[in-house]
Design a protein around this motif. Sequence first.
Motif, short mmCIF file in Angstrom:
data_model
loop_
_atom_site.label_atom_id
_atom_site.label_comp_id
_atom_site.label_asym_id
_atom_site.label_seq_id
_atom_site.Cartn_x
_atom_site.Cartn_y
_atom_site.Cartn_z
N GLU A 372 0.75 -1.24 -0.17
CA GLU A 372 0.20 -0.13 -0.03
C GLU A 372 0.86 1.20 -0.12
N THR A 373 2.19 1.09 0.51
CA THR A 373 2.80 2.38 0.24
C THR A 373 3.51 2.28 -1.01
N ALA A 374 3.93 1.31 -1.42
CA ALA A 374 4.28 1.10 -2.97
C ALA A 374 3.28 1.73 -4.01
N MET A 375 2.04 1.38 -3.59
CA MET A 375 1.00 1.96 -4.43
C MET A 375 0.76 3.52 -4.42
N ASP A 376 1.03 3.89 -3.06
CA ASP A 376 0.78 5.29 -2.90
C ASP A 376 2.05 6.12 -3.78
N GLU A 377 3.27 5.50 -3.83
CA GLU A 377 4.14 6.10 -4.61
C GLU A 377 4.03 6.09 -6.15
N LEU A 378 3.34 4.86 -6.58
CA LEU A 378 3.07 4.86 -8.07
C LEU A 378 1.86 5.92 -8.33
N ALA A 379 1.14 6.14 -7.43
CA ALA A 379 0.00 7.34 -7.60
C ALA A 379 0.72 8.53 -7.88
N TYR A 380 1.53 8.74 -7.02
CA TYR A 380 2.52 10.11 -7.13
C TYR A 380 3.06 10.05 -8.47
N ALA A 381 3.73 8.85 -8.85
CA ALA A 381 4.49 8.72 -10.19
C ALA A 381 3.93 9.05 -11.36
N THR A 382 2.42 8.53 -11.24
CA THR A 382 1.56 8.58 -12.33
C THR A 382 0.65 9.75 -12.39
N GLY A 383 0.70 10.65 -11.38
CA GLY A 383 0.02 12.00 -11.37
C GLY A 383 -1.55 11.95 -11.06
N GLN A 384 -1.90 10.88 -10.10
CA GLN A 384 -3.36 10.52 -10.18
C GLN A 384 -3.65 10.20 -8.66
N ASP A 385 -5.00 10.41 -8.30
CA ASP A 385 -5.61 10.22 -7.14
C ASP A 385 -5.15 8.52 -6.64
N PRO A 386 -4.92 8.64 -5.33
CA PRO A 386 -4.69 7.27 -4.76
C PRO A 386 -5.47 6.26 -4.89
N ILE A 387 -6.87 6.56 -4.63
CA ILE A 387 -8.13 6.08 -4.91
C ILE A 387 -8.27 5.58 -6.32
N ARG A 388 -8.22 6.63 -7.07
CA ARG A 388 -8.12 6.35 -8.63
C ARG A 388 -7.51 5.30 -9.03
N LEU A 389 -6.16 5.33 -8.65
CA LEU A 389 -5.20 4.10 -8.91
C LEU A 389 -5.62 2.81 -8.67
N ARG A 390 -5.90 2.65 -7.48
CA ARG A 390 -6.71 1.43 -6.76
C ARG A 390 -7.84 1.00 -7.78
N LEU A 391 -8.77 1.75 -8.06
CA LEU A 391 -9.74 1.22 -8.82
C LEU A 391 -9.40 0.88 -10.16
N LYS A 392 -8.50 1.52 -10.50
CA LYS A 392 -7.85 1.21 -12.11
C LYS A 392 -7.34 -0.09 -12.13
N ASN A 393 -6.72 -0.66 -11.02
CA ASN A 393 -6.14 -2.00 -10.91
C ASN A 393 -7.11 -2.97 -9.98
N TYR A 394 -8.03 -2.54 -9.81
CA TYR A 394 -9.31 -3.53 -8.89
C TYR A 394 -9.41 -4.83 -9.70
N THR A 395 -9.58 -5.74 -8.87
CA THR A 395 -9.80 -6.95 -9.22
C THR A 395 -10.92 -7.93 -8.40
N GLU A 396 -11.90 -8.51 -9.08
CA GLU A 396 -12.86 -9.31 -8.31
C GLU A 396 -12.49 -10.69 -8.44
N HIS A 397 -11.25 -10.96 -8.79
CA HIS A 397 -10.80 -12.37 -8.69
C HIS A 397 -9.63 -12.39 -7.87
N ASP A 398 -9.34 -13.58 -7.01
CA ASP A 398 -8.14 -13.91 -6.58
C ASP A 398 -7.01 -14.55 -7.28
N GLN A 399 -6.08 -13.92 -7.59
CA GLN A 399 -5.31 -14.45 -8.76
C GLN A 399 -4.12 -15.40 -8.16
N THR A 400 -4.03 -15.41 -6.92
CA THR A 400 -3.16 -16.21 -6.01
C THR A 400 -3.76 -17.96 -5.95
#
Length: 751
Positions: A372-400
Amino acid sequence: MVATFSSTGKDTFVGSPRSRVDGPAKVTGLAKYAGEFAAPDLAHGYVVSSAIAKGRIKAIDTAAAEAVPGVVKVFTHENRPRTAWLNYNYQDAVAPPGAPFRALYDDKIHYSGQPVALVVAEDFETARHAASLVSLDYEAEEPLTDTEAARDLAYRPSMNRNGIKPPPKPWGDPDQAYDQAPVKIREDYRLAIEHHNPMEPHASTVVYEGDGRYTVYDKIQGVSNSQGYLASVFGLNKDDLRVMNPYLGGGFGSGLRPQYQLFLAMLAARELERSVRVVLTRDQMWSFTYRPDALQTITLGAAQDGTLQALRHDAIEGTSHFEDYQEVVVNWAAILYKCDNVELTYRLAKLDTFTPGDMRAPGAVTGVFAIETAMDELAYATGQDPIRLRLKNYTEHDQTMQDKPFGSKALKSCFAQGAERFGWDKRDPEPRAMRDGRELVGWGMATGVWESMMMQTSAHAILTADGKLEVGNSTGDLGTGTYTILTQIAADTLGLTMEDVTTKLGDTRLPEAPVAGGSWTAASSGTAVMKACRDVGEQVFRLARQMENSPLANVDFDRVAFTDGRIEVAGDPGRSVTLVEAMRAGGVDRLEATAQAAPDKDFNDAYEAYTHSAIFAEVKVDEELGQVRLTRIVSAVAAGKILNPKTARSQILGGVVMGIGSALEEESMLDHRLGRFMNHNLGEYHVPVNADIYDIDVIFVEEEDKANPLGVKGLGEIGIVGTAGAIANAVFHATGKRIRHLPITVDKIIG
């Protein structure tokens, strides 16, 4: 334990806020804990702890201690009864692979603070004084206690803990995807070692009943675990060994496994044929389980819009030389976020320490902070809101788990409701842009996730002719409210008031249940209690139908309702029979049933189940002094059906406070030259106090789940997961300084 409750007269208790039924006993001092039970001829044991971290005992002199008036005996590895440790390979219910630690087994020293002697005396003060007179001569070796120094020795464990999901095999090509990604994040993250430090220290009182029989009061989160442990290592018959623990003064996972004071108390009681109590000091609470240090590296590759293209999470954790402690650290990223190129690795490093242990949300606190810290860093690196970044990569499935869908996931609603309550839309995204006088203001957010589990469990229900009901099983109540929710479930199932229900827990003479932990108790024991009550309900219904001129004579069971102590035809309350009347007419004094509850295999084959949350934090940082004040937190939680909003909210509050401790204060400091924790007291090991806590707002997001008959998900863990990440992200927003090694202290801010 008898629990009473003053009913408000409402028809339905489940889903309504109710005070704890065990509350009066706790606040008046009637509740007894493991180190408080009295017994005739009770002796007291005091543990002598090792002064070195690695080596052997060359000589031990107990003469001065034994000469103290009132000392009964001093036990060491040299005179330990050979009847102990009959089964060296005993594995308790939550043990990792390896060999459990054996106190007083031989002259070897495995870690600093290891018990090397037990002084037994007529009273505690005498035992403590005599313990200071025990003289030991050591042959010391240089210990290795630094995970970083052991990095090159780390290995992938060949055996996995039961119930601990290993990292899945990689998919895609994460290295190539990272190399080609236009946006790259690769950073190291670390969480300090933390100790559980419940208010009640670990203690065991072994009451010698004569003829090889014992009653044991042990600080444990599941008495069946202690019973199995003692039966195995001492060769005792379980029928001669009753273990009880009606109350716990906190556990946080430290009470999942039997700790060494239990072994020492039973060792002395058997040898002396008298009752013995051993209570560990606060200093000795640093001599066993803890949340381990973890070296983590997060690698993210993303498109310019923040879509993840590569994901790696690599972690190394320390463990002891005698056990391979493992927890789920690296899987969470692929559970939370969709990515086509993923590799997750988890390794262990052997250290000269005691085995780490499960501490509230084990693995998730550690791993989710990093991702979650790394995702916040990615949000700043891509210039977007941290919630929007998480929704962009949201999943309804457990890939593991072979991309299985989630049975329910209301995380989007957590984001929306939490953000609205917090006022997230008023956030200026630029670091250091928000101020309040001399303080920099920061707003951060993070996601929380924890497994929603159910375990094989049994419970009984006993209805007596006076209309009173008893329910229960052997699980424990750590203070989470288990007594209360089981009382609510039972009262609703048979249409009784809560004061007519007694809930009993923490006794091996009750139906067996797993240890209380993992956030599975409500789903597991709650379902078992409900089923047992329904079985009793069917029995009393049959008696009601057989009554002369019964208004229920031609009614099927699925057409009746239990309410106000009566069985009535649904929709026609005029046709009813009281439970007391039915039992009197049937000539029975009691009706009872024991029911089993187990996970739904069909559901588990088709779905994965998790609890989710969104955490929003506000910090204020003194620009000159670097002091951090956490002024607001909003935690929005999706956890299925909420059985009791009052106790549920308390669970989240407690988890959030522990998360604040992880983020800003808690750190067990190891001197690696000595291999010893140096701040082994509550004066120097800092935990949040009232002055540190401001506003904590808890939202329960509506969610329907079918993983278990009650539709509940656990709450014990989810409150802490993600909280440290939200705080760390808020500190960055306030100061512009990214701190990746917790806790966030003044020196890291101004250094």
